[in-house]
Design an enzyme around this catalytic site. Structure first.
Site, PDB file in Angstrom:
ATOM      1  N   TYR A 100       1.230  -1.685   0.145  1.00  0.00           N
ATOM      2  CA  TYR A 100       0.155  -0.151  -0.107  1.00  0.00           C
ATOM      3  C   TYR A 100       0.324   1.499  -0.223  1.00  0.00           C
ATOM      4  CZ  TYR A 100      -3.689  -3.662   1.153  1.00  0.00           C
ATOM      5  OH  TYR A 100      -4.895  -4.219   1.069  1.00  0.00           O
ATOM      6  N   TYR A 112     -11.229  -1.202   0.069  1.00  0.00           N
ATOM      7  CA  TYR A 112     -11.036  -0.163   1.925  1.00  0.00           C
ATOM      8  C   TYR A 112      -9.869  -0.251   2.002  1.00  0.00           C
ATOM      9  CZ  TYR A 112      -8.206  -4.040   4.227  1.00  0.00           C
ATOM     10  OH  TYR A 112      -7.000  -5.269   4.662  1.00  0.00           O
ATOM     11  N   ARG A 113      -8.760  -0.437   1.337  1.00  0.00           N
ATOM     12  CA  ARG A 113      -7.055   0.664   1.744  1.00  0.00           C
ATOM     13  C   ARG A 113      -7.053   0.092   0.270  1.00  0.00           C
ATOM     14  NH1 ARG A 113      -4.154  -3.682   5.279  1.00  0.00           N
ATOM     15  NH2 ARG A 113      -2.641  -2.251   5.876  1.00  0.00           N
TER      16      ARG A 113
END
Ligand code: ADP
Length: 526
Positions: free
Chosen positions: A92, A471-472
């Site tokens: 991420y 969600y991310r």
């Protein structure tokens, strides 16, 4: 590369600010040499060097007071800061900021475990405490408390909860176990949430909500403050623990798997976060890819089926665990086992343990389901040829079999069409599934990474059309994902931006995080 500067700042003003930062933390904790600042680049970046986001410097404070002093200086000079706790955030963005020129505020040195409360089963930690640190501390002190850990477990306990990361025990919703934060706000003011706002409280880590609005969530996946302390509930060690796997042979059984799990998850027969993932994931722990396929060409469905049969795993594999007294644990597993045996081509393996556990006897799955940090996930990252990381598309999926099947069919096809193998799966949540769809990143192969970026971006758009959002996300996708939460002309993002402008008028905290840009940068962009 030339020195990167924070946007809108000339070199001499930046130098002046750096001198003030030096006075707060000591010169050795302000990193400005390119070689040192580069350590904060995303080690697994899917971006080409020209498109990466580069920090201008990094500062590593040792205390909350130092954080406050840094924030006050940054606010005065309008210098953006990107907080990291341990900066691992694999897939991420690692420790990289979202915007070039931002200073990384590295909180690793703040690594105290401030309290372990055995009676009430909670801890209070600083940002730099890793899952390994907390695990070792609990072990050394013969604690009877169990953690929940993500895979891999190298990151920060506090950082992972702030990102709303997932683990696998009944405490696997990490932000869900959070109770009480200490936060430095943009003007340098210090705030405590929940009962922590009561002077002299004895119940900061026992009551989440305090009086008035519940604000803790505002500091997760956000850019409204720097969290310097966090309380977290831990799980009392159970008397008995079983962990294992149900293997389901056929690809098209995903729908039945999810529908079989659902009632057990809702009535808490299954309290853990069960994972459902393909045989390739399991193969990565049991073999090497070259035994079955040469070169970076995706395996065909037939080749996959043959490999899974050879390894004795399913197309789908459900990792499950049970906790409690011996008879309840056995009873619950029996109920679940009988329900799954109605599906075709099902086998299972389940191991039983009386606690305390002997860690060396546990395999990767048994450790993960018992909240014991480890780094075995690298087997999966290294599956395939020359892989050096992955970026994840992580859409949410309701706990409904037909939707999971639809989502899998759509995204696995998109992954295959882009030339990759699907090595993904689902992690159970109370009423939903987090679907993790990884795409490989291969160092020094920009074409492969470009193709992957295109595929992930296309998946975000296709998902959004069906009402499924991530969600991310990785830094470079944050604007796109924020845009996919589009109800009523993006009212949610507008609300987040209104809060941003009120709480951080100079826009110093993490510009662009989660698609939330401060006013000044929004105006410059439009
Ligand atoms: P981990 O090492 O556990 O993966 P990181 O330290 O990389 O976690 O943090 C993940 C993200 O969470 C960071 O990129 C940052 O956006 C945010 N974050 C981390 N720590 C803090 C903090 N103490 N305060 C505010 N935001 C934070």
């Amino acid at each position: 590369m030339d020195r990167v500067l924070p946007p809108g700042l000339d070199r001499s003003t930046f130098e002046k600010a750096l001198t003030e930062f030096n006075q707060v933390v000591g010169k050795q904790w302000v990193f400005i040499e390119r070689k040192k600042v580069d350590l904060y680049r995303d080690a697994y970046t899917p971006l080409d060097a020209n498109d990466e986001f580069y920090a201008s410097a990094a500062i590593a404070p040792a205390s909350t007071e130092e954080v406050q002093a840094i924030v006050k200086i940054a606010n005065r000079y309008k210098i953006p800061l990107w907080s990291i706790s341990t900066g691992k955030n694999l897939a991420y963005g690692g420790s990289s900021p979202r915007m070039t020129g931002t200073i990384v505020l590295d909180l690793k040195r703040m690594n105290k475990i401030l309290e372990v409360n055995e009676e009430l089963a909670y801890v209070l930690v600083e940002p730099g405490v890793s899952f390994f640190d907390l695990h070792n501390h609990l072990k050394e002190n013969h604690s009877k408390l169990w953690m929940s850990v993500p895979s891999p477990g190298w990151g920060s306990v506090l950082g992972n909860a702030l990102e709303r990361g997932a683990g696998y025990t009944p405490y696997g919703d990490h932000f869900g176990q959070q109770c009480g934060m200490e936060v430095v706000l943009a003007d340098g003011e210090l705030m405590r949430t929940g009962n922590g706002a009561i002077e002299g409280t004895d119940s900061w880590q026992q009551f989440k909500y305090g009086f008035g609005p519940y604000v803790d969530g505002l500091f997760t996946q956000s850019n409204y403050g720097v969290v310097t302390k966090m309380g977290l509930w831990l799980m009392p060690e159970p008397e008995y623990y079983t962990c294992g796997m149900i293997h389901v042979r056929d690809e098209d059984q995903l729908e039945n798997i999810v529908n079989t799990l659902r009632p057990f998850m809702l009535d808490k027969t299954i309290e853990c976060a069960p994972s459902i993932y393909t045989g390739t994931f399991e193969a990565a722990f049991r073999t090497v890819r070259s035994k079955y396929k040469q070169g970076p060409v995706p395996m065909t469905k037939k080749e996959l089926r043959d490999m899974y049969a050879d390894l004795g795993v399913g197309w789908w594999n459900i990792r499950l665990s049970f906790y409690g007294d011996e008879s309840t644990v056995k009873h619950n597993w029996e109920k679940v086992r009988l329900a799954f045996e109605k599906l075709p081509g099902v086998t299972h393996e389940m191991k039983e343990f009386r606690t305390p556990l002997t860690i060396d006897e546990l395999d990767y799955n048994e450790k993960l389901q018992a909240g014991i940090p480890n780094m075995a996930e690298w087997n999966v990252i290294n599956w395939g040829t020359g892989l050096s990381g992955h970026m994840d598309f992580s859409p949410t999926c309701p706990l409904i079999g037909s939707t999971a099947m639809e989502q899998y069919n759509l995204f696995s096809k998109m992954v295959q069409d882009a030339g990759y193998e699907y090595v993904g799966g689902f992690v159970g949540r109370e009423r939903g599934l987090l679907h993790i769809v990884p795409l490989p990143i291969i160092k020094n192969m920009p074409e492969v990474n470009k193709q992957g970026r295109k595929a992930i971006s296309a998946m975000i758009d296709e998902g959004a059309k069906r009402g499924w959002a991530a969600y991310r996300s990785h830094l470079f996708l944050m604007d796109q994902v924020a845009g996919s939460y589009s109800f009523n002309d993006g009212a949610a993002l507008k609300f987040n931006q209104t809060l941003k402008d009120a709480l951080d008028p100079n826009g110093i905290f993490a510009p662009g995080k989660q698609g939330i840009w401060p006013k000044a940068y929004r105006e410059a962009k439009s």
